[in-house]
Scaffold this motif. Structure first.
Motif, mmCIF file in Angstrom:
data_model
loop_
_atom_site.group_PDB
_atom_site.id
_atom_site.type_symbol
_atom_site.label_atom_id
_atom_site.label_comp_id
_atom_site.label_asym_id
_atom_site.label_seq_id
_atom_site.Cartn_x
_atom_site.Cartn_y
_atom_site.Cartn_z
ATOM 1 N N MET A 1 1.818 -7.603 -1.650
ATOM 2 C CA MET A 1 0.688 -7.912 -0.797
ATOM 3 C C MET A 1 -0.605 -7.556 -1.512
ATOM 4 S SD MET A 1 2.021 -8.966 2.053
ATOM 5 C CE MET A 1 1.448 -8.591 3.665
ATOM 6 N N ASN A 2 -1.562 -8.407 -1.408
ATOM 7 C CA ASN A 2 -2.894 -8.151 -1.941
ATOM 8 C C ASN A 2 -3.852 -7.977 -0.792
ATOM 9 O OD1 ASN A 2 -2.390 -8.348 -4.717
ATOM 10 N ND2 ASN A 2 -2.373 -10.560 -4.613
ATOM 11 N N THR A 3 -4.912 -7.246 -1.041
ATOM 12 C CA THR A 3 -5.945 -7.108 -0.030
ATOM 13 C C THR A 3 -7.147 -7.916 -0.473
ATOM 14 O OG1 THR A 3 -5.158 -4.932 0.537
ATOM 15 C CG2 THR A 3 -7.366 -5.457 1.215
ATOM 16 N N CYS A 4 -7.732 -8.604 0.448
ATOM 17 C CA CYS A 4 -8.913 -9.415 0.160
ATOM 18 C C CYS A 4 -10.024 -8.499 -0.323
ATOM 19 C CB CYS A 4 -9.332 -10.182 1.415
ATOM 20 S SG CYS A 4 -10.818 -11.149 1.199
ATOM 21 N N GLY A 5 -10.273 -8.470 -1.612
ATOM 22 C CA GLY A 5 -11.243 -7.540 -2.167
ATOM 23 C C GLY A 5 -12.686 -7.960 -2.016
ATOM 24 N N ALA A 6 -12.940 -9.238 -2.019
ATOM 25 C CA ALA A 6 -14.323 -9.693 -2.011
ATOM 26 C C ALA A 6 -15.022 -9.450 -0.688
ATOM 27 C CB ALA A 6 -14.388 -11.173 -2.352
ATOM 28 N N CYS A 7 -14.292 -9.635 0.401
ATOM 29 C CA CYS A 7 -14.961 -9.508 1.688
ATOM 30 C C CYS A 7 -14.773 -8.121 2.283
ATOM 31 C CB CYS A 7 -14.451 -10.564 2.666
ATOM 32 S SG CYS A 7 -12.726 -10.367 3.127
ATOM 33 N N SER A 8 -13.954 -7.302 1.680
ATOM 34 C CA SER A 8 -13.683 -5.950 2.170
ATOM 35 C C SER A 8 -13.189 -5.965 3.608
ATOM 36 C CB SER A 8 -14.931 -5.060 2.056
ATOM 37 O OG SER A 8 -15.352 -4.998 0.730
ATOM 38 N N THR A 11 -7.812 -7.220 5.138
ATOM 39 C CA THR A 11 -6.708 -8.047 5.583
ATOM 40 C C THR A 11 -5.734 -8.247 4.433
ATOM 41 O OG1 THR A 11 -8.183 -9.202 7.095
ATOM 42 C CG2 THR A 11 -6.108 -10.284 6.562
ATOM 43 N N ALA A 12 -4.474 -7.954 4.690
ATOM 44 C CA ALA A 12 -3.453 -8.131 3.672
ATOM 45 C C ALA A 12 -3.067 -9.601 3.616
ATOM 46 C CB ALA A 12 -2.246 -7.270 3.973
ATOM 47 N N SER A 13 -2.938 -10.136 2.405
ATOM 48 C CA SER A 13 -2.539 -11.526 2.212
ATOM 49 C C SER A 13 -1.421 -11.559 1.196
ATOM 50 C CB SER A 13 -3.710 -12.362 1.688
ATOM 51 O OG SER A 13 -4.765 -12.384 2.608
ATOM 52 N N SER A 14 -0.449 -12.421 1.434
ATOM 53 C CA SER A 14 0.631 -12.571 0.474
ATOM 54 C C SER A 14 0.128 -13.387 -0.710
ATOM 55 C CB SER A 14 1.821 -13.266 1.125
ATOM 56 O OG SER A 14 1.513 -14.626 1.374
ATOM 57 N N GLU A 15 0.856 -13.318 -1.797
ATOM 58 C CA GLU A 15 0.494 -14.108 -2.973
ATOM 59 C C GLU A 15 0.481 -15.588 -2.630
ATOM 60 O OE1 GLU A 15 -0.789 -14.853 -6.822
ATOM 61 O OE2 GLU A 15 -0.656 -12.941 -5.791
ATOM 62 N N GLY A 16 1.429 -16.009 -1.801
ATOM 63 C CA GLY A 16 1.485 -17.408 -1.375
ATOM 64 C C GLY A 16 0.246 -17.826 -0.608
ATOM 65 N N ASP A 17 -0.226 -16.959 0.294
ATOM 66 C CA ASP A 17 -1.445 -17.254 1.063
ATOM 67 C C ASP A 17 -2.643 -17.400 0.135
ATOM 68 O OD1 ASP A 17 -0.010 -17.070 3.442
ATOM 69 O OD2 ASP A 17 -0.640 -14.994 3.832
ATOM 70 N N LEU A 18 -2.727 -16.530 -0.853
ATOM 71 C CA LEU A 18 -3.843 -16.584 -1.793
ATOM 72 C C LEU A 18 -3.801 -17.873 -2.610
ATOM 73 C CD1 LEU A 18 -3.850 -12.881 -3.038
ATOM 74 C CD2 LEU A 18 -5.344 -13.904 -1.320
ATOM 75 N N LEU A 19 -2.594 -18.267 -3.023
ATOM 76 C CA LEU A 19 -2.459 -19.500 -3.798
ATOM 77 C C LEU A 19 -2.808 -20.729 -2.962
ATOM 78 C CD1 LEU A 19 0.741 -18.760 -5.909
ATOM 79 C CD2 LEU A 19 -1.620 -18.916 -6.726
ATOM 80 N N VAL A 20 -2.472 -20.709 -1.678
ATOM 81 C CA VAL A 20 -2.844 -21.824 -0.799
ATOM 82 C C VAL A 20 -4.364 -21.948 -0.729
ATOM 83 C CG1 VAL A 20 -2.872 -22.587 1.616
ATOM 84 C CG2 VAL A 20 -0.725 -21.848 0.559
ATOM 85 N N PRO A 51 -7.237 -13.080 -11.835
ATOM 86 C CA PRO A 51 -5.968 -12.761 -12.497
ATOM 87 C C PRO A 51 -5.441 -13.953 -13.293
ATOM 88 C CG PRO A 51 -5.590 -13.172 -10.172
ATOM 89 C CD PRO A 51 -7.088 -13.209 -10.396
ATOM 90 N N GLU A 52 -4.540 -13.680 -14.195
ATOM 91 C CA GLU A 52 -3.961 -14.704 -15.065
ATOM 92 C C GLU A 52 -3.342 -15.850 -14.254
ATOM 93 O OE1 GLU A 52 -3.055 -16.546 -18.625
ATOM 94 O OE2 GLU A 52 -4.287 -14.777 -18.315
ATOM 95 N N THR A 53 -2.636 -15.527 -13.177
ATOM 96 C CA THR A 53 -2.008 -16.578 -12.373
ATOM 97 C C THR A 53 -3.056 -17.541 -11.796
ATOM 98 O OG1 THR A 53 -2.006 -15.130 -10.429
ATOM 99 C CG2 THR A 53 0.015 -15.212 -11.724
ATOM 100 N N ALA A 54 -4.181 -17.018 -11.388
ATOM 101 C CA ALA A 54 -5.244 -17.868 -10.851
ATOM 102 C C ALA A 54 -5.846 -18.734 -11.956
ATOM 103 C CB ALA A 54 -6.325 -17.023 -10.187
ATOM 104 N N LEU A 55 -6.073 -18.152 -13.122
ATOM 105 C CA LEU A 55 -6.647 -18.924 -14.230
ATOM 106 C C LEU A 55 -5.727 -20.071 -14.628
ATOM 107 C CD1 LEU A 55 -8.184 -16.101 -16.465
ATOM 108 C CD2 LEU A 55 -9.365 -17.649 -14.896
#
Length: 166
Positions: A1-8, A11-20, A51-55
């Motif tokens: 799980m990642n946490t949305c860092g930009a908006c502080s 909210t926890a988001s899965s890697e799949g949610d972030l990729l969507v 991150p590398e996956t996003a790039l």
């Protein structure tokens, strides 16, 4: 799980949610001339860094080579491939700030945080950077924490400045 860092938002988001979210952004800018920079900005907002996956996903989605995308990321100082702190501290080392003790202020922040310029504290609370001019010459030395200017700083004030952001 990642946490949305930009908006502080915390909210926890899965890697799949972030990729969507990233894929939606790429789709919106795929055919827009000059769309790479907005995609990188939004991606950094989604992840808190690039991150590398996003790039790799951006390269594939935008039809760009990795060297082109990485070149843009490394050229612009506002992009980061490393996780950044919740708060960014920019110590001004422009002429007025430097002459009035900006270097001592920077040394104080480095000591208090236990990091060097360009690094982030292990708890991801603070990232330390240097600014060449904040346009606050009359209130030098100054630093910017997120969007708040701190003026006429003395090294003895650093602990209280940091404490106000914890």
């Amino acid at each position: 799980m990642n946490t949305c860092g930009a908006c502080s938002c915390g909210t926890a988001s899965s890697e799949g949610d972030l990729l969507v979210r990233l894929d939606e952004t790429i789709g919106a800018y795929q055919t827009v001339p000059g769309g790479l920079i907005p995609v990188l900005q939004i991606a950094q907002g989604i992840y808190g860094h690039l991150p590398e996956t996003a790039l790799q996903r951006i390269c594939a989605g935008m039809g760009k080579s990795y060297s082109e995308v990485a070149g843009v990321v490394s050229f612009y100082s506002f992009f980061s491939t490393q996780p950044r702190g919740r708060h960014t501290i920019r110590v001004c080392l422009g002429t007025a700030c430097y002459v009035r003790g900006g270097n001592r202020v920077l040394a104080g922040f480095k000591q208090a945080l236990g990091i060097e310029v360009g690094q982030t504290t292990p708890n991801l609370q603070f990232t330390l950077e240097v600014a060449r001019c904040l346009g606050a010459c009359g209130i030098a030395p100054a630093c910017l924490v997120d969007s708040t200017v701190h003026q006429s700083i003395k090294p003895t004030q650093i602990a209280s400045i940091l404490q106000s952001y914890e």
